[in-house]
Design an enzyme around this catalytic site. Structure first.
Site, short mmCIF file in Angstrom:
data_model
loop_
_atom_site.label_atom_id
_atom_site.label_comp_id
_atom_site.label_asym_id
_atom_site.label_seq_id
_atom_site.Cartn_x
_atom_site.Cartn_y
_atom_site.Cartn_z
NE ARG A 37 22.01 79.48 129.20
CZ ARG A 37 21.27 80.32 128.40
NH1 ARG A 37 19.81 80.15 128.23
NH2 ARG A 37 21.57 81.45 128.05
CB ILE A 63 23.10 84.09 131.20
CG1 ILE A 63 23.62 82.56 130.99
CG2 ILE A 63 21.85 84.14 130.51
CD1 ILE A 63 22.79 81.76 131.82
CB SER A 64 27.41 83.35 127.09
OG SER A 64 28.18 84.36 127.66
CD GLN A 65 23.85 81.95 120.69
OE1 GLN A 65 24.29 83.03 120.49
NE2 GLN A 65 23.60 81.16 119.81
#
Ligand code: SAH
Length: 213
Positions: A37, A63-65
């Protein structure tokens, strides 16, 4: 691009955290364990990459959790060779997770800057989507419809009709619906004319925005 033992260890911790938060699907957890990530974020955010938090990327987006990515992917029930349409390519992190699940991934992004950056970056690090598209996700992707699965990764003020129309019978649409806060919603197409709706918890996404053109 470095992916060190330290990074792998941090990812393993993140996965353990996601399990504690209720994520069960082993293939989803394995994908999160594998995708570096930190590559999808600016290097100054390296220390943050494996916290369970959303983070800023270019063009005022995030950027999503990781929990949200895991939760949405679990709800999507992806199988190998499924045709999956993602709305909101963003950093490409969720796209990479879908590629690892052996889906045939189509992903649409409306911010040109992000589209350009991510469509160069993803293949370079080995995640090959079937198509990355610069366009408006409200319209779906008629040319490649119907899809087994559709995943919306921005907060939708309403459910766009084209997305329902572009689902196969038996297909699933996972979409966070709402303005300030969104209810995670799943639509299953039970026949040509009918859909079954299920609702899950509340989430906070950046808003799905209208076409720029
Ligand atoms: N899946 C991404 C999440 C990014 S946030 C990731 O893992 O990084 C949501 C993304 O949806 C943003 O990149 C935003 O630009 C994009 N978006 C917003 N409205 C859109 C629309 N109408 N069509 C396509 N993408 C849209």
């Amino acid at each position: 691009m470095v992916d060190s033992f330290k990074h792998k260890g941090l990812r393993q911790k993140l996965v353990e955290n996601l399990i504690l938060k209720g994520i069960k699907n082993e293939a989803v957890l394995e994908a999160i364990r594998k995708v570096p990530r930190h590559w999808f974020m600016d290097s100054s955010f390296l220390d943050h990459a494996y916290q369970d938090k959303a983070f800023p990327i270019a063009a005022n987006q995030t950027i999503s959790q990781p929990y949200t990515v895991a939760y949405q992917t679990e709800l999507l029930e992806v199988e190998a060779n499924h045709k999956v349409l993602e709305i909101g390519t963003g950093s490409g992190y969720q796209t990479a997770v879908l590629c690892l699940l052996e889906a045939e991934v189509y992903s649409i992004e409306r911010q040109l800057e992000l589209f350009k950056k991510t469509s160069l970056f993803l293949p370079k690090i080995g995640y090959v989507a079937k198509r990355l598209i610069f366009g408006d996700g409200y319209k779906g992707l008629k040319a490649d419809a119907p899809f087994d699965r559709i995943l919306v990764t921005a907060g939708a003020p309403f459910v766009p009709k084209p997305l329902l129309a572009q689902l196969k019978v038996g297909g699933r649409l996972v979409i966070p619906v709402g303005d300030k806060e969104q209810v995670m919603s799943v639509f299953v197409r039970t026949s040509q004319k009918s859909f079954k709706k299920q609702e899950f918890g509340n989430f906070k996404f950046v808003p799905m925005l209208g076409d720029k053109s």
